[in-house]
Structure formats: C-alpha cells, structure tokens
Design an enzyme around this catalytic site. Structure first.
Site, mmCIF file in Angstrom:
data_model
loop_
_atom_site.group_PDB
_atom_site.id
_atom_site.type_symbol
_atom_site.label_atom_id
_atom_site.label_comp_id
_atom_site.label_asym_id
_atom_site.label_seq_id
_atom_site.Cartn_x
_atom_site.Cartn_y
_atom_site.Cartn_z
ATOM 1 N N GLY A 13 -12.126 6.233 -24.450
ATOM 2 C CA GLY A 13 -10.742 5.773 -24.402
ATOM 3 C C GLY A 13 -10.033 5.922 -25.726
ATOM 4 N N ALA A 14 -10.304 7.012 -26.443
ATOM 5 C CA ALA A 14 -9.806 7.171 -27.812
ATOM 6 C C ALA A 14 -8.422 7.797 -27.898
ATOM 7 C CB ALA A 14 -10.801 8.008 -28.619
ATOM 8 N N GLY A 17 -4.146 3.101 -27.523
ATOM 9 C CA GLY A 17 -4.536 1.708 -27.641
ATOM 10 C C GLY A 17 -5.619 1.441 -28.664
ATOM 11 N N GLY A 19 -8.765 2.245 -28.661
ATOM 12 C CA GLY A 19 -9.623 3.383 -28.966
ATOM 13 C C GLY A 19 -9.035 4.267 -30.044
ATOM 14 N N SER A 136 -13.765 -9.120 -23.909
ATOM 15 C CA SER A 136 -12.474 -9.798 -23.989
ATOM 16 C C SER A 136 -12.716 -11.304 -23.967
ATOM 17 C CB SER A 136 -11.607 -9.403 -22.789
ATOM 18 O OG SER A 136 -10.498 -10.267 -22.626
ATOM 19 N N TYR A 161 -10.985 -7.980 -13.099
ATOM 20 C CA TYR A 161 -10.967 -7.635 -14.523
ATOM 21 C C TYR A 161 -11.848 -8.603 -15.313
ATOM 22 C CZ TYR A 161 -9.366 -6.746 -19.266
ATOM 23 O OH TYR A 161 -9.329 -6.444 -20.619
#
Length: 298
Positions: A13-14, A17, A19, A136, A161
């Site tokens: 996920g780079a 955000g 990442g 989280s 989630y």
C-alpha cells in the site's frame, strides 16, 4: 532489483496514505532500497517520484484481494530485510475477494498473513529482519466472529473493519511468539498511526459515519500521514519483537511514538490458535507450527 548497500524494505500500500508517508521517511536513509507494493502501477510511479534521491526504489504490482497475486508477488522478491504489512481497506459495502472471502478480512489480514509466510525464508536471511503489521486503536472494539467471518449472515462494515484490525494485532503477537520459540532472527512488531488523515476514510460507504469522519473527525483530531507513519518507521527500524508502537498522547490518537498496549482479546492464546489455523486453511500458507518449527509454505 537494483544493487543496494542498505536494507531492503517491502511496503504494501505504498502509493498513498501511510504507506507512501512511510516510504518517504525511510527513503531519507541513504542506501535504502524500497519495494513499493501497489495495486496501481501508475500511482506507484507517482509515489516513487516523491522519494529522496539518496535511496533506490522499485514499483511492484500486487492485488491483495487475490491470493494468487500475493503468491506471484512474493515469488519475485529476491531479498527483503523488513516487511511492512500496511495496506488496507476500510468499511466498504460487503464485497468478496477473488477467493470469496470478505474483503477487509482478506486484504487487511489474510493477504499479509500469506505474504509474511511466503517471504519468511528471505526475511530470516536479512539484516535485522522485521515484520511490522499495521493495526489500529479500533482493534480494541473488534471481535473475531469465527462463525461468520465473511459477514454472510450479518454484515457491519465497521464491525468487519474492527475485526480485521484485531486480526492484525493477534497475528503480530502470535507471530512474535512462534518466531521466538523457533529461535528465529526475525522480529515481529505491531504499529498503529493513531488518528491519521490518510484518505482511507474516503473508502467508507456514504452515510452519516463517513460524513462525521471526513467533515468533523479529520479536521479536528487527525494528524498528518507523516506523523501517523512515525510509529511504523520506529517499529521498522528499532525496538524488540513483540512490541506495539503507537502515539503515546491522549487516547493514542496523536503524540510521540512509543510502546502502547494491545487489548486483552489480542493477547488471548486460544483466539490466536484458532485464527492461525483459519488463516492457514484459507491462504494455503503454513508459517510456523505452535512450537515455532518452520513449515513449508503451501
């Protein structure tokens, strides 16, 4: 992979955000090589252009919603010192992955479980090797519903989630336990960003909850993606295995990064055993048995 004298970081996920912020911070270390694991190569190249010139990088495509793509990606990684399991989706309408699993559980947990197992042999050969799994504060509100993991009977987008973030926390801690039992040099750490404005909230389905997040929560409470990435970078570069790194301010929403504490549910050994078994069954990847003995990936 380009030759590098520094450590190699694989970051899922780079392209945006947390990442991307993590990649930018790590790229400031001269000689570092970053593997940007992204779904969209165009966005990956745009992210690559934002990295510091003293580092090297490459963009590699992986669809974490498809375990076949995860396997193909892992097969092309020649060297890795640190794996940052960061990518995630947040509270979409009920959607299934390519293998038919609820999307948040599949992307946020199962794909990273599989990727870690598939890269474990290369990690063990690395320099100060680490696996950093991003969870989280919402893991504290999660519950692993083993009877309805995919929300087929009752689906709550936020509940799913929270379940996936609890699964991240359980996985990171159980991985640490099994790696320690095996005498492995690989360290497993957890990190969370606090309340960071990353754009992830934009994936939440339309409605009052999303409006509250975007219009009220982000401007009033959220820190920047760069600030949110600091606990991840700290976990990726220092500290002992088994630690959970997050903001140490009020409610762990912001503040200097330091050691925080997972919930009791995240530390429950029976839940960890059951989740590990389900994860192996669903991914076909076997990491370490309960005694820490290495098992060949499926």
């Amino acid at each position: 992979m380009r030759m590098t004298t520094g450590r190699v970081f694989v970051i899922t996920g780079a392209s945006s955000g947390l990442g991307l912020a993590t990649a930018r911070l790590l790229s400031a270390v001269a000689g570092t090589h970053l593997v940007l694991a992204v779904r969209d190569p165009g966005r990956g190249r745009a992210a690559q252009a934002q990295l510091a010139s003293g580092s090297s990088s490459e963009v590699r495509v992986v669809d974490l919603a498809d375990l076949d793509s995860v396997r193909a990606f892992a097969g092309g990684v020649e060297r890795v010192d640190v794996l940052v399991n960061n990518a995630g989706v947040m509270a979409p309408p009920r959607t299934l992955s390519a293998q038919g699993y609820e999307l948040q559980f599949a992307v946020n947990h199962l794909a990273h479980f599989a990727l870690t197992g598939l890269l474990l042999d290369r990690l063990a050969a690395g320099a100060d090797p680490r696996v950093v799994t991003v969870s989280s504060t919402l893991h504290r509100q999660g519950r692993i519903d083993f009877d309805d993991l995919d929300g087929a009977r009752a689906y709550s987008a936020t509940g799913a989630y929270n379940q996936s973030k609890l699964a991240n926390a359980i996985f990171g801690l159980e991985l640490h336990r099994r790696l320690t039992a095996a005498g492995s040099p690989v360290r497993s750490l957890l990190a969370h960003p606090g309340y960071a404005a990353t754009g992830l909230q934009a994936t939440v389905k339309p409605g009052l909850y999303r409006w509250a997040l975007m219009k009220l929560g982000n401007p009033l409470l959220a820190v920047s993606a760069e600030q949110g990435a600091r606990p991840i970078v700290l976990a990726a570069t220092s500290g002992e295995g088994g630690r959970f790194i997050g903001p140490t301010g009020l409610g762990e929403m912001r503040g200097a990064p330091g050691v925080v504490h997972p919930s009791a549910a995240a530390r429950d050994s029976e839940t960890a055993r059951r989740l590990w078994a389900v994860s192996e069954e669903r991914t076909g990847v076997r990491l370490l048995d309960p005694a820490g003995r290495h098992q060949e990936p499926g």
